[in-house]
Design a protein around this motif. Structure first.
Motif, PDB file in Angstrom:
ATOM      1  N   GLN A  64     -50.417  -8.516  34.447  1.00 32.71           N
ATOM      2  CA  GLN A  64     -50.474  -9.929  34.824  1.00 32.71           C
ATOM      3  C   GLN A  64     -50.076 -10.814  33.645  1.00 32.71           C
ATOM      4  OE1 GLN A  64     -54.136 -11.040  36.844  1.00 32.71           O
ATOM      5  NE2 GLN A  64     -53.981  -9.272  38.220  1.00 32.71           N
ATOM      6  N   ALA A  65     -50.512 -10.459  32.448  1.00 36.39           N
ATOM      7  CA  ALA A  65     -50.110 -11.220  31.262  1.00 36.39           C
ATOM      8  C   ALA A  65     -48.594 -11.126  31.078  1.00 36.39           C
ATOM      9  CB  ALA A  65     -50.844 -10.706  30.023  1.00 36.39           C
ATOM     10  N   GLY A  66     -48.054  -9.918  31.215  1.00 36.34           N
ATOM     11  CA  GLY A  66     -46.606  -9.747  31.118  1.00 36.34           C
ATOM     12  C   GLY A  66     -45.862 -10.535  32.176  1.00 36.34           C
ATOM     13  N   ALA A  67     -46.432 -10.593  33.381  1.00 34.20           N
ATOM     14  CA  ALA A  67     -45.812 -11.361  34.467  1.00 34.20           C
ATOM     15  C   ALA A  67     -45.761 -12.850  34.126  1.00 34.20           C
ATOM     16  CB  ALA A  67     -46.554 -11.127  35.778  1.00 34.20           C
ATOM     17  N   ILE A  80     -41.822 -13.882  41.971  1.00 34.47           N
ATOM     18  CA  ILE A  80     -42.968 -12.986  41.827  1.00 34.47           C
ATOM     19  C   ILE A  80     -42.514 -11.759  41.048  1.00 34.47           C
ATOM     20  CG2 ILE A  80     -44.608 -11.485  43.038  1.00 34.47           C
ATOM     21  CD1 ILE A  80     -44.626 -13.457  45.320  1.00 34.47           C
ATOM     22  N   ALA A  81     -43.341 -11.325  40.115  1.00 39.54           N
ATOM     23  CA  ALA A  81     -43.071 -10.094  39.365  1.00 39.54           C
ATOM     24  C   ALA A  81     -43.910  -8.974  39.969  1.00 39.54           C
ATOM     25  CB  ALA A  81     -43.412 -10.289  37.896  1.00 39.54           C
ATOM     26  N   TYR A  82     -43.267  -7.874  40.252  1.00 38.76           N
ATOM     27  CA  TYR A  82     -43.940  -6.706  40.810  1.00 38.76           C
ATOM     28  C   TYR A  82     -43.974  -5.600  39.763  1.00 38.76           C
ATOM     29  CZ  TYR A  82     -43.011  -9.063  45.216  1.00 38.76           C
ATOM     30  OH  TYR A  82     -42.953  -9.991  46.218  1.00 38.76           O
ATOM     31  N   PHE A  83     -44.988  -4.743  39.888  1.00 44.28           N
ATOM     32  CA  PHE A  83     -45.087  -3.580  39.021  1.00 44.28           C
ATOM     33  C   PHE A  83     -43.988  -2.603  39.401  1.00 44.28           C
ATOM     34  CE2 PHE A  83     -49.408  -2.585  36.984  1.00 44.28           C
ATOM     35  CZ  PHE A  83     -48.815  -2.239  35.782  1.00 44.28           C
ATOM     36  N   GLY A  84     -43.212  -2.140  38.436  1.00 46.93           N
ATOM     37  CA  GLY A  84     -42.191  -1.150  38.697  1.00 46.93           C
ATOM     38  C   GLY A  84     -42.551   0.218  38.149  1.00 46.93           C
ATOM     39  N   ALA A 114     -35.074  -6.925  36.177  1.00 44.64           N
ATOM     40  CA  ALA A 114     -36.063  -5.942  35.726  1.00 44.64           C
ATOM     41  C   ALA A 114     -36.388  -6.163  34.258  1.00 44.64           C
ATOM     42  CB  ALA A 114     -35.526  -4.528  35.925  1.00 44.64           C
ATOM     43  N   GLY A 115     -37.579  -5.764  33.894  1.00 48.94           N
ATOM     44  CA  GLY A 115     -37.996  -5.895  32.508  1.00 48.94           C
ATOM     45  C   GLY A 115     -38.962  -4.797  32.119  1.00 48.94           C
ATOM     46  N   ILE A 116     -39.034  -4.552  30.826  1.00 47.52           N
ATOM     47  CA  ILE A 116     -39.980  -3.584  30.280  1.00 47.52           C
ATOM     48  C   ILE A 116     -40.790  -4.297  29.212  1.00 47.52           C
ATOM     49  CG2 ILE A 116     -40.243  -1.454  28.938  1.00 47.52           C
ATOM     50  CD1 ILE A 116     -37.692  -0.438  30.269  1.00 47.52           C
ATOM     51  N   THR A 134     -43.218  -1.584  33.406  1.00 46.77           N
ATOM     52  CA  THR A 134     -41.927  -1.970  33.973  1.00 46.77           C
ATOM     53  C   THR A 134     -42.179  -3.000  35.070  1.00 46.77           C
ATOM     54  OG1 THR A 134     -41.029   0.216  33.527  1.00 46.77           O
ATOM     55  CG2 THR A 134     -39.836  -1.144  35.118  1.00 46.77           C
ATOM     56  N   PHE A 135     -41.394  -4.095  35.035  1.00 44.39           N
ATOM     57  CA  PHE A 135     -41.530  -5.182  36.005  1.00 44.39           C
ATOM     58  C   PHE A 135     -40.241  -5.324  36.805  1.00 44.39           C
ATOM     59  CE2 PHE A 135     -43.821  -6.319  32.136  1.00 44.39           C
ATOM     60  CZ  PHE A 135     -45.073  -6.645  32.605  1.00 44.39           C
TER      61      PHE A 135
END
Length: 138
Positions: A64-67, A80-84, A114-116, A134-135
């Motif tokens: 959540q902080a990363g999001a 929205i950022a989802y867990f990847g 996408a992000g890490i 991974t997001f």
């Protein structure tokens, strides 16, 4: 950043909003706080005799902080950022009622949607958890 500002960025709400405030957000690095209290819903069953915050929820708090860090970027605002994925998660110490969880996440790679990120959670400056997150932005 207070709780109202956090709720403007990520869609999580009680009982699943696991951030209380953001202490700093610079470039690709965020530091957020979760105050862990005995009133958390999960302590009813994990564990009634010895309350311990589930490791998966520590990882979720880091995510959540990363999001928040990801969705503050201009290109992702309002999404929205989802867990990847979760890689190399390690749990080092218990998190219990009364602890203040300091969540540090650095976004190390962002490509397209996408992000890490590398997340580390601390209690009293002692590392309690770390993971690569991974997001996916949708």
């Amino acid at each position: 950043m207070d709780i109202k500002e956090i709720m403007e960025i990520i869609p999580h709400r009680y009982p699943f909003l696991l951030l209380d405030r953001v202490e700093s957000l610079e470039d690709n690095k965020i530091v957020a706080i979760k105050n862990v209290t005995m009133n958390e819903y999960f302590f009813q069953g994990h564990f009634p005799v010895e309350p311990v915050m589930p490791g998966v929820l520590i990882v979720e708090a880091m995510a959540q902080a990363g999001a928040v860090a990801l969705l503050k970027r201009d290109e992702f605002k309002g999404k929205i950022a989802y867990f990847g994925g979760i890689n190399n998660a390690k749990f080092r110490k218990k998190v219990v009622p009364g602890d203040t969880l300091r969540l540090e996440v650095e976004l190390t790679k962002i490509r397209g949607s996408a992000g890490i990120g590398k997340g580390i959670a601390y209690v009293n400056d002692k590392k309690v958890c770390e993971a690569e997150l991974t997001f996916m932005v949708g």
